[in-house]
Design an enzyme around this catalytic site. Structure first.
Site, PDB file in Angstrom:
ATOM      1  N   LYS A 197      22.298 -25.209 -25.745  1.00 32.43           N
ATOM      2  CA  LYS A 197      23.254 -24.999 -26.837  1.00 32.43           C
ATOM      3  C   LYS A 197      23.772 -26.350 -27.294  1.00 32.43           C
ATOM      4  CE  LYS A 197      25.015 -21.346 -28.950  1.00 32.43           C
ATOM      5  NZ  LYS A 197      24.423 -20.030 -29.112  1.00 32.43           N
ATOM      6  N   GLY A 257      34.928  -9.827 -36.860  1.00 34.86           N
ATOM      7  CA  GLY A 257      34.053 -10.919 -37.312  1.00 34.86           C
ATOM      8  C   GLY A 257      33.174 -10.402 -38.431  1.00 34.86           C
ATOM      9  N   GLY A 265      30.741 -12.457 -40.285  1.00 37.62           N
ATOM     10  CA  GLY A 265      29.782 -13.487 -40.673  1.00 37.62           C
ATOM     11  C   GLY A 265      28.383 -12.925 -40.542  1.00 37.62           C
ATOM     12  N   ASN A 266      27.455 -13.751 -40.100  1.00 33.31           N
ATOM     13  CA  ASN A 266      26.065 -13.303 -40.002  1.00 33.31           C
ATOM     14  C   ASN A 266      25.945 -12.040 -39.144  1.00 33.31           C
ATOM     15  OD1 ASN A 266      23.446 -13.295 -38.291  1.00 33.31           O
ATOM     16  ND2 ASN A 266      22.897 -14.393 -40.136  1.00 33.31           N
ATOM     17  N   ALA A 267      26.502 -12.083 -37.942  1.00 39.34           N
ATOM     18  CA  ALA A 267      26.350 -10.936 -37.031  1.00 39.34           C
ATOM     19  C   ALA A 267      27.182  -9.734 -37.507  1.00 39.34           C
ATOM     20  CB  ALA A 267      26.755 -11.359 -35.620  1.00 39.34           C
ATOM     21  N   GLY A 268      28.462  -9.960 -37.787  1.00 42.45           N
ATOM     22  CA  GLY A 268      29.385  -8.865 -38.097  1.00 42.45           C
ATOM     23  C   GLY A 268      29.100  -8.154 -39.407  1.00 42.45           C
TER      24      GLY A 268
HETATM   25  P1  NAD Z   1      29.464 -16.869 -38.525  1.00 41.45           P
HETATM   26  O1  NAD Z   1      29.981 -18.255 -38.624  1.00 41.45           O
HETATM   27  O2  NAD Z   1      28.440 -16.423 -39.517  1.00 41.45           O
HETATM   28  O3  NAD Z   1      30.680 -15.808 -38.593  1.00 41.45           O
HETATM   29  C1  NAD Z   1      31.769 -15.854 -37.736  1.00 41.45           C
HETATM   30  C2  NAD Z   1      32.768 -14.827 -38.235  1.00 41.45           C
HETATM   31  O4  NAD Z   1      33.825 -14.689 -37.317  1.00 41.45           O
HETATM   32  C3  NAD Z   1      33.406 -15.210 -39.579  1.00 41.45           C
HETATM   33  O5  NAD Z   1      33.495 -14.044 -40.377  1.00 41.45           O
HETATM   34  C4  NAD Z   1      34.806 -15.662 -39.182  1.00 41.45           C
HETATM   35  O6  NAD Z   1      35.743 -15.479 -40.217  1.00 41.45           O
HETATM   36  C5  NAD Z   1      35.065 -14.715 -38.018  1.00 41.45           C
HETATM   37  N1  NAD Z   1      36.131 -15.129 -37.130  1.00 41.45           N
HETATM   38  C6  NAD Z   1      36.373 -16.352 -36.607  1.00 41.45           C
HETATM   39  N2  NAD Z   1      37.486 -16.295 -35.870  1.00 41.45           N
HETATM   40  C7  NAD Z   1      37.939 -15.005 -35.894  1.00 41.45           C
HETATM   41  C8  NAD Z   1      39.023 -14.310 -35.340  1.00 41.45           C
HETATM   42  N3  NAD Z   1      39.888 -14.923 -34.555  1.00 41.45           N
HETATM   43  N4  NAD Z   1      39.161 -12.990 -35.604  1.00 41.45           N
HETATM   44  C9  NAD Z   1      38.290 -12.355 -36.387  1.00 41.45           C
HETATM   45  N5  NAD Z   1      37.242 -12.957 -36.962  1.00 41.45           N
HETATM   46  C10 NAD Z   1      37.063 -14.261 -36.711  1.00 41.45           C
HETATM   47  O7  NAD Z   1      28.940 -16.714 -37.048  1.00 41.45           O
HETATM   48  P2  NAD Z   1      27.877 -15.676 -36.483  1.00 41.45           P
HETATM   49  O8  NAD Z   1      26.557 -16.326 -36.516  1.00 41.45           O
HETATM   50  O9  NAD Z   1      28.079 -14.335 -37.093  1.00 41.45           O
HETATM   51  O10 NAD Z   1      28.335 -15.662 -34.951  1.00 41.45           O
HETATM   52  C11 NAD Z   1      29.372 -14.805 -34.480  1.00 41.45           C
HETATM   53  C12 NAD Z   1      29.222 -14.677 -32.974  1.00 41.45           C
HETATM   54  O11 NAD Z   1      27.919 -14.139 -32.680  1.00 41.45           O
HETATM   55  C13 NAD Z   1      29.304 -16.000 -32.198  1.00 41.45           C
HETATM   56  O12 NAD Z   1      29.887 -15.762 -30.933  1.00 41.45           O
HETATM   57  C14 NAD Z   1      27.846 -16.385 -32.030  1.00 41.45           C
HETATM   58  O13 NAD Z   1      27.646 -17.256 -30.925  1.00 41.45           O
HETATM   59  C15 NAD Z   1      27.245 -15.004 -31.794  1.00 41.45           C
HETATM   60  N6  NAD Z   1      25.801 -14.925 -32.041  1.00 41.45           N
HETATM   61  C16 NAD Z   1      25.287 -15.167 -33.267  1.00 41.45           C
HETATM   62  C17 NAD Z   1      23.909 -15.100 -33.450  1.00 41.45           C
HETATM   63  C18 NAD Z   1      23.279 -15.338 -34.796  1.00 41.45           C
HETATM   64  O14 NAD Z   1      22.062 -15.145 -34.900  1.00 41.45           O
HETATM   65  N7  NAD Z   1      24.024 -15.677 -35.826  1.00 41.45           N
HETATM   66  C19 NAD Z   1      23.071 -14.783 -32.371  1.00 41.45           C
HETATM   67  C20 NAD Z   1      23.640 -14.507 -31.128  1.00 41.45           C
HETATM   68  C21 NAD Z   1      25.010 -14.582 -30.976  1.00 41.45           C
END
Ligand code: NAD
Length: 422
Positions: free
Chosen positions: A102, A216, A218-221
Site C-alpha cells: 500500500k 461513503g 465515492g467509488n465503492a459507496g
Molecule cells: P473515494 O475517495 O472514491 O470515496 C470516499 C468516500 O468516503 C467519499 O464519498 C467521501 O466523502 C466519504 N467519506 C470520507 N470521510 C467520511 C466520513 N467521515 N463519513 C462519511 N463519508 C466519508 O474512495 P473509495 O475508493 O470509494 O474508497 C472507500 C473505502 O473503500 C476506502 O476504505 C478504500 O480503502 C476502500 N476500498 C476501495 C477500493 C476501490 O477499488 N476503490 C477497493 C477496496 C477497498
C-alpha cells in the site's frame, strides 16, 4: 485501538483458532519493506512544498506486491502498514497470485488543482519507481486517487524505464489500458458476496425487502448503492464526508448520484432529511454498508448500531472492540478482506489483459469476478463452519492457510533453509 494494532489482533485471533505455526505468524506480522519518501512539488502560486509519501510492501510470498495508494492529509505510516498487511490477506482470500502493499502521500487532494495533482503524482513515481514495476509491485487507486492519477503514474513510470509499461498500475482509464468493469468492481464484488450470504440463510431468515444504509459515496459507496437499488434493495440512507441523507421510505439513488455529481455532496439532495456524518450509521436498517474509511464503528458508537448485517467495503472500518461486541450481539459482519476484494480481483484481470495486450468484454469480466467471489465466500463459509467462528476470523484462516502453504513450499520466511555464516 489503532488500525494497525487492530489488523495484528485480527491475525493473532485467527492464528490461535487454526493453531498456526508461531513462526509463520511472526513473519507475517511485519512488512517486508517500508519506504518513506519526500515529494517536492511546485504549487500553482510558485511556492515549493515537500509532501511525505510512503510505500509499504508487506509480503510477496504469493506473487508480486499489490495495493493502492491514497492521497489524504492525515495518512500515517501505521495506517499504510495496516492496509499493506490487509492486502496480502485479501489477495490470499480470493486466491489471486499477488502479495500485499500500500502507499500514500500526506496531502489534501481536495484542495489541489489538477496541475498540482499531476506534478505530485509524477514526483511520487520518481521517488518510488525503483521498487515498483509490473512484475514487482503494482499500485492502484484508493482514497482520493482516481483513473486519471493512474494514467499519470503509468506515463511517468514508462518514461523513466523508457518502455510502455501499462501493467505497472491498475485502475487506469480504458483508453490507456484500463479494464472494463474496474470502476464498479469493488461494489459489484461486495454485492456478489452479500447475495451469497443472503442465499445461505434459511427461508425464514431471508427477507423480501432489505433496507440498506451506505456510508461513503465515492467509488465503492456510490456504485454499491446504485447496484443494490437496481436489484430491488431499499436504500434508506447514504452519506459522505459532509453529512448524511436519510429517508425511511427509500431514496431515489439516481437522483442522489446526479446531485452528488453536480453539487459535490449527497446533503445537497432534497430526497431525504440531512443528518450529521456519523448519525447515518445509527439509523434503523437491515444492512449497513461501510464504504468510507477505517475506524468508523468503534466503542463510541457500537451500541447504537441497528443493522443485523454489515458489509465492509472500506478497509478496517470496524474496530476490534466493536467487532467483538457486535459478534456477541449476533450481528453478521462480512469482513473487508472478503467483501471488498472485487476491486483487486478486477485489477488482476486488468494486469493480465495488459500482459496479453488483449482486452476482454465486460460480460467475461463479470462472469469471472462472480465465480471468484462465490468460490471465496464458499471457502470462508467452510472455515467458519469448521472452526465455529466469525466470518472475519474464517476469512483470516482462509488467507493464512494459503500464505503458510506458500511459505513452506518456497522455504522462505519462518522456514528459510539457508546457511548461517558466522
Ligand atoms: P473515494 O475517495 O472514491 O470515496 C470516499 C468516500 O468516503 C467519499 O464519498 C467521501 O466523502 C466519504 N467519506 C470520507 N470521510 C467520511 C466520513 N467521515 N463519513 C462519511 N463519508 C466519508 O474512495 P473509495 O475508493 O470509494 O474508497 C472507500 C473505502 O473503500 C476506502 O476504505 C478504500 O480503502 C476502500 N476500498 C476501495 C477500493 C476501490 O477499488 N476503490 C477497493 C477496496 C477497498
Amino acid at each position: 485501538m489503532d488500525f494497525y494494532k487492530n489488523t495484528l489482533f485480527n491475525m493473532q485471533k485467527a492464528a490461535k483458532i487454526m493453531k498456526l505455526d508461531k513462526e509463520s505468524l511472526e513473519v507475517l506480522s511485519y512488512p517486508q519493506k517500508t519506504l518513506i519518501v519526500s515529494v517536492p512539488v511546485r504549487l500553482d502560486d510558485g511556492t515549493l512544498k515537500v509532501f511525505e509519501g510512503y510505500r509499504v510492501q508487506h509480503s510477496e510470498l504469493r506473487g508480486p506486491f499489490k495495493g493502492g495508494f491514497r492521497y489524504l492529509p492525515d495518512v500515517s505510516l501505521d495506517e499504510i502498514k495496516a492496509l499493506a498487511t490487509e492486502m496480502s490477506f485479501k489477495c490470499a482470500v480470493v486466491g489471486i497470485p499477488y502479495g500485499g502493499a500500500k502507499g500514500g502521500v500526506k496531502c489534501n487532494a481536495k484542495q489541489m488543482s489538477e496541475g498540482e495533482l499531476e506534478r505530485l503524482t509524477r514526483k511520487y513515481v520518481q521517488a518510488v519507481y525503483q521498487i515498483v514495476g509490473p512484475r514487482h509491485d503494482i499500485p492502484a487507486p484508493d482514497m482520493y486517487t482516481n483513473p486519471q492519477i493512474m494514467a499519470w503514474f503509468m506515463d511517468e513510470y514508462s518514461r523513466l524505464v523508457n518502455e510502455y509499461r501499462p501493467g505497472v498500475v491498475t485502475g487506469k482509464p480504458i483508453e490507456v489500458g484500463g479494464s472494463l468493469g474496474r470502476d464498479t468492481a469493488t461494489a459489484q464484488g461486495g454485492v456478489y458476496v452479500l447475495e451469497e450470504y443472503l442465499n445461505s440463510l434459511d427461508k425464514k431468515a431471508r427477507k423480501k425487502n432489505y433496507t440498506v444504509v451506505v456510508q461513503g459515496f465515492g467509488n465503492a459507496g456510490m456504485h454499491v448503492a446504485d447496484i443494490l437499488h437496481g436489484l430491488g434493495f431499499t436504500i434508506v440512507g447514504v452519506s459522505d464526508s459532509k453529512g448524511g441523507l436519510y429517508n425511511p421510505k427509500g431514496l431515489d439513488i439516481q437522483q442522489v448520484i446526479k446531485d452528488k455529481k453536480a453539487k459535490g455532496s449527497v446533503t445537497e439532495c432534497k430526497e431525504g432529511k440531512c443528518v450529521k456524518p456519523h448519525e447515518i450509521l445509527e439509523k434503523p436498517c437491515d444492512i449497513l454498508v461501510l464504504a468510507a474509511m477505517e475506524n468508523q464503528v468503534t466503542e463510541a458508537n457500537m451500541k447504537q448500531i441497528k443493522a443485523q448485517i454489515i458489509l465492509e467495503l472500506a478497509n478496517g472500518p470496524t474496530s476490534f472492540e466493536a467487532d467483538e461486541y457486535l459478534a456477541k450481539k449476533g450481528v453478521v459482519i462480512i469482513p473487508d478482506i472478503l467483501a471488498n476484494a472485487g476491486g483487486v480481483t478486477v485489477s488482476y484481470f486488468e494486469w493480465l489483459q495488459n500482459q496479453q495486450a488483449y482486452y476482454w468484454p465486460l460480460e467475461e469480466i463479470k462472469m469471472k469476478l462472480k465465480r471468484i467471489m462465490q468460490e471465496s465466500f464458499a471457502r470462508v463459509h467452510h472455515f467458519k463452519e469448521e472452526h465455529k467462528c466469525t466470518m472475519r476470523e474464517a476469512a483470516y484462516v482462509s488467507a493464512f492457510d494459503r500464505l503458510e502453504k506458500a511459505m513452506k513450499l518456497r522455504g522462505s520466511g519462518a522456514n528459510l533453509r539457508c546457511k548461517i555464516y558466522h
